[in-house]
Write an enzyme that holds these catalytic residues in place. Structure first.
Site, short mmCIF file in Angstrom:
data_model
loop_
_atom_site.label_atom_id
_atom_site.label_comp_id
_atom_site.label_asym_id
_atom_site.label_seq_id
_atom_site.Cartn_x
_atom_site.Cartn_y
_atom_site.Cartn_z
N GLY A 23 0.83 -1.20 0.00
CA GLY A 23 0.00 0.00 0.00
C GLY A 23 0.87 1.25 0.00
CG LEU A 25 -0.77 1.63 -4.01
CD1 LEU A 25 -1.73 1.18 -5.12
CD2 LEU A 25 0.34 0.61 -3.84
CG HIS A 26 5.08 5.67 -4.63
ND1 HIS A 26 5.74 5.07 -5.68
CD2 HIS A 26 5.55 5.07 -3.51
CE1 HIS A 26 6.59 4.18 -5.22
NE2 HIS A 26 6.49 4.15 -3.90
N GLY A 28 5.50 5.12 -8.59
CA GLY A 28 6.34 3.94 -8.83
C GLY A 28 5.47 2.69 -8.93
CG HIS A 29 3.41 1.20 -5.50
ND1 HIS A 29 3.54 2.21 -4.58
CD2 HIS A 29 4.02 0.11 -4.97
CE1 HIS A 29 4.20 1.76 -3.52
NE2 HIS A 29 4.52 0.49 -3.73
CD GLN A 53 8.02 -6.83 3.82
OE1 GLN A 53 7.25 -7.60 3.28
NE2 GLN A 53 8.64 -5.88 3.15
N GLY A 147 9.78 -3.55 -8.52
CA GLY A 147 10.59 -2.41 -8.91
C GLY A 147 12.07 -2.64 -8.63
CD GLN A 153 11.07 -6.48 -2.12
OE1 GLN A 153 10.82 -6.47 -0.93
NE2 GLN A 153 10.38 -5.73 -2.99
CB SER A 189 5.67 3.83 0.81
OG SER A 189 5.20 3.16 -0.34
O1 PAF Z 1 8.30 -4.17 -1.87
C1 PAF Z 1 7.33 -4.29 -1.11
O2 PAF Z 1 6.44 -3.43 -1.06
C2 PAF Z 1 7.24 -5.51 -0.21
O3 PAF Z 1 8.49 -5.88 0.25
C3 PAF Z 1 6.50 -6.69 -0.86
C4 PAF Z 1 7.27 -7.22 -2.06
C5 PAF Z 1 5.11 -6.25 -1.29
C6 PAF Z 1 6.36 -7.83 0.14
O4 PAF Z 1 5.64 -7.43 1.27
#
Ligand code: PAF
Length: 283
Positions: A23, A25-26, A28-29, A53, A147, A153, A189
């Site tokens: 969430g 969101l900007h 980039g998303h 995480q 991204g 990641q 974010s």
């Molecule tokens: O990049 C993220 O926003 C998070 O690490 C992800 C991949 C949605 C996992 O929670």
């Protein structure tokens, strides 16, 4: 655009393009969602602030939760559905078990060898891999978009999928370029945490990456990045040149080097990276 809260209703959208998010969101998303839509498949955006995480002293509680705005951005960018699972549906055996499962997750080497995010956030990739695996199993996408801003990641998830090619046999991970503000700051974010003077200081990160791009050796690039970060009052956690493939220092070759930075402004932690044309490791 459909809102899916119950995982049983995901069957309507199997084989689509998945954009996993937490969430807030900007643009980039939005660019990931647009890339998904361009694939011609229905785009499913998941929104779940994944507790496993975040480390114990990290920003899980204050992570921005902006659902109404998120739904508008997702719809405008072309999402077909948004999946908003509860913690129980992602972790049916409870959060305490999920934390243990994250800690015991069999991680690909790139999640532990580079000593980048893995060193600073030792429990992070266990939680990321756990939640992303769960989302892949529930949503059964054929494409999943991530991204490059979170470069380690992206590489961890790509390697995890490659190593589990029987479990996720028709899934392809699609990397998408980092989207930046007009002045160069990578969209994140967490940029919402920055006050106006920190917002100016944060520009030191993209400037440091640009300075690395002008260097021909890894040593010079790392020195130049650190100096630029210092000049902007940023506390460097790492500012390094690594192989794009392994994220380790030893295998950097021409056309495959990446500059990666993690830096802090007070308690706000920002990361960014860029491909650089380093031709000599010269450490
Ligand atoms: O990049 C993220 O926003 C998070 O690490 C992800 C991949 C949605 C996992 O929670």
């Amino acid at each position: 655009m459909k809102i899916i809260e119950n995982a049983e209703n995901l069957s309507q959208i199997r084989g689509g393009a998945l954009v996993p998010t937490m969430g807030a969101l900007h643009q980039g998303h939005a660019s990931l969602i647009r890339a998904g839509a361009a694939s011609g498949r229905p785009v499913l955006v998941s929104i779940f602030v994944n507790p496993t995480q975040f480390g114990p002293n990290e920003d899980f509680a204050r992570y921005p939760r902006t659902l109404d705005a998120d739904l508008k951005i997702a719809e405008a960018a072309g999402a077909s559905a948004v999946f908003i699972p509860t913690a129980d549906s992602i972790y049916p055996s409870g959060l305490a078990n999920a934390v243990t499962n994250a800690a015991q997750f069999s991680l690909p080497a790139i999640a532990t060898a580079p000593l980048l995010e893995d060193a600073i956030r030792p429990t992070h990739f266990g939680g990321v891999c756990l939640v992303v695996s769960r989302l892949f199993d529930l949503c059964e996408p054929s494409l999943a978009f991530f991204g490059e801003k979170d470069f380690q990641q992206l590489r961890v998830i790509t390697q995890m999928v490659e190593e589990n090619s029987i479990r996720w046999k028709s899934l392809k991970i699609i990397p998408c370029a980092t989207i930046r503000e007009a002045d160069g700051l990578a969209m994140s974010s967490r940029n919402q945490y920055l006050n106006p003077s920190q917002r100016i200081s944060a520009l030191g990160i993209s400037r440091a990456l640009q300075s690395a791009a002008n260097c021909s050796s890894a040593t010079a690039a790392e020195k130049s990045m650190r100096e630029t970060l210092d000049q902007h009052g940023l506390e460097t956690q790492y500012a390094v040149i690594r192989s794009e493939k392994t994220l380790c220092a030893t295998e950097v070759g021409a056309k495959s080097a990446r500059a990666l930075i993690a830096a802090k402004l007070g308690d706000i932690r920002l990361i960014d990276n860029a491909r650089v044309g380093i031709t000599s490791m010269n450490r």
